[in-house]
Motif scaffolding. Structure first.
Motif, PDB file in Angstrom:
ATOM      1  N   GLY A 228       3.973  67.850 -33.042  1.00  0.00           N
ATOM      2  CA  GLY A 228       4.284  67.482 -31.659  1.00  0.00           C
ATOM      3  C   GLY A 228       5.774  67.408 -31.399  1.00  0.00           C
ATOM      4  O   GLY A 228       6.269  67.935 -30.394  1.00  0.00           O
ATOM      5  N   VAL A 229       6.509  66.797 -32.301  1.00  0.00           N
ATOM      6  CA  VAL A 229       7.960  66.691 -32.129  1.00  0.00           C
ATOM      7  C   VAL A 229       8.598  68.071 -32.197  1.00  0.00           C
ATOM      8  O   VAL A 229       9.491  68.402 -31.408  1.00  0.00           O
ATOM      9  N   SER A 230       8.144  68.898 -33.120  1.00  0.00           N
ATOM     10  CA  SER A 230       8.683  70.261 -33.242  1.00  0.00           C
ATOM     11  C   SER A 230       8.426  71.063 -31.978  1.00  0.00           C
ATOM     12  O   SER A 230       9.304  71.800 -31.511  1.00  0.00           O
ATOM     13  N   LEU A 231       7.261  70.924 -31.411  1.00  0.00           N
ATOM     14  CA  LEU A 231       6.917  71.655 -30.197  1.00  0.00           C
ATOM     15  C   LEU A 231       7.792  71.206 -29.024  1.00  0.00           C
ATOM     16  O   LEU A 231       8.339  72.043 -28.297  1.00  0.00           O
ATOM     17  N   VAL A 232       7.951  69.912 -28.859  1.00  0.00           N
ATOM     18  CA  VAL A 232       8.757  69.384 -27.751  1.00  0.00           C
ATOM     19  C   VAL A 232      10.220  69.794 -27.893  1.00  0.00           C
ATOM     20  O   VAL A 232      10.856  70.240 -26.930  1.00  0.00           O
TER      21      VAL A 232
ATOM     22  N   TYR B 127      22.718  69.983 -35.850  1.00  0.00           N
ATOM     23  CA  TYR B 127      22.077  68.747 -36.315  1.00  0.00           C
ATOM     24  C   TYR B 127      20.846  69.065 -37.163  1.00  0.00           C
ATOM     25  O   TYR B 127      20.600  68.423 -38.178  1.00  0.00           O
ATOM     26  N   GLY B 128      20.079  70.072 -36.756  1.00  0.00           N
ATOM     27  CA  GLY B 128      18.920  70.480 -37.548  1.00  0.00           C
ATOM     28  C   GLY B 128      19.319  70.989 -38.915  1.00  0.00           C
ATOM     29  O   GLY B 128      18.677  70.667 -39.927  1.00  0.00           O
ATOM     30  N   ILE B 129      20.387  71.778 -38.973  1.00  0.00           N
ATOM     31  CA  ILE B 129      20.883  72.256 -40.269  1.00  0.00           C
ATOM     32  C   ILE B 129      21.388  71.091 -41.111  1.00  0.00           C
ATOM     33  O   ILE B 129      21.140  71.031 -42.323  1.00  0.00           O
ATOM     34  N   TYR B 130      22.059  70.143 -40.471  1.00  0.00           N
ATOM     35  CA  TYR B 130      22.516  68.953 -41.178  1.00  0.00           C
ATOM     36  C   TYR B 130      21.338  68.178 -41.782  1.00  0.00           C
ATOM     37  O   TYR B 130      21.408  67.721 -42.933  1.00  0.00           O
ATOM     38  N   LEU B 131      20.268  68.035 -41.034  1.00  0.00           N
ATOM     39  CA  LEU B 131      19.101  67.323 -41.541  1.00  0.00           C
ATOM     40  C   LEU B 131      18.464  68.043 -42.723  1.00  0.00           C
ATOM     41  O   LEU B 131      17.959  67.405 -43.656  1.00  0.00           O
ATOM     42  N   ILE B 132      18.492  69.359 -42.707  1.00  0.00           N
ATOM     43  CA  ILE B 132      17.908  70.124 -43.797  1.00  0.00           C
ATOM     44  C   ILE B 132      18.777  70.012 -45.055  1.00  0.00           C
ATOM     45  O   ILE B 132      18.262  69.849 -46.161  1.00  0.00           O
ATOM     46  N   VAL B 133      20.088  70.099 -44.889  1.00  0.00           N
ATOM     47  CA  VAL B 133      20.995  70.119 -46.037  1.00  0.00           C
ATOM     48  C   VAL B 133      21.121  68.754 -46.669  1.00  0.00           C
ATOM     49  O   VAL B 133      21.142  68.613 -47.889  1.00  0.00           O
ATOM     50  N   VAL B 134      21.230  67.705 -45.853  1.00  0.00           N
ATOM     51  CA  VAL B 134      21.471  66.363 -46.408  1.00  0.00           C
ATOM     52  C   VAL B 134      20.203  65.697 -46.756  1.00  0.00           C
ATOM     53  O   VAL B 134      19.241  65.674 -46.968  1.00  0.00           O
TER      54      VAL B 134
ATOM     55  N   LEU C  36       1.199  64.949 -39.943  1.00  0.00           N
ATOM     56  CA  LEU C  36       1.267  66.379 -39.652  1.00  0.00           C
ATOM     57  C   LEU C  36       1.238  66.628 -38.149  1.00  0.00           C
ATOM     58  O   LEU C  36       2.014  67.438 -37.622  1.00  0.00           O
ATOM     59  N   ALA C  37       0.381  65.912 -37.443  1.00  0.00           N
ATOM     60  CA  ALA C  37       0.307  66.062 -35.986  1.00  0.00           C
ATOM     61  C   ALA C  37       1.591  65.566 -35.323  1.00  0.00           C
ATOM     62  O   ALA C  37       2.061  66.159 -34.344  1.00  0.00           O
TER      63      ALA C  37
END
Length: 73
Positions: free
Chosen positions: A13-17, A66-73, A8-9
């Motif tokens: 962290g990755v989301s924040l960066v 790329y973020g949308i691609y990661l969510i869909v696939v 979770l951390a």
């Protein structure tokens, strides 16, 4: 229910960066478009300022796609 706090951390962290980087890149694009007039007055290149701004916007669009691609696939 068992929560993996390290994972979770890591996600936080990755989301924040990535969020800060994406907002910063978009801001650079806006500044590049706003500074076109001053670039020409100071002897700089209008094409360079515009190309840099469009490159920033293109990288933002690529990151969102790329973020949308990661969510869909």
């Amino acid at each position: 229910m068992n929560i993996d706090w390290a994972a979770l951390a890591s996600v936080f962290g990755v989301s924040l960066v990535v969020t800060v980087a994406l907002v910063g890149l978009f801001t650079l694009g806006i500044i590049g478009l706003a500074k076109q007039a001053s670039a020409v007055q100071s002897g700089g290149s209008l094409t360079l300022a515009r190309t840099g701004a469009y490159a920033c916007f293109g990288l933002c669009a690529a990151a969102v796609a790329y973020g949308i691609y990661l969510i869909v696939v």
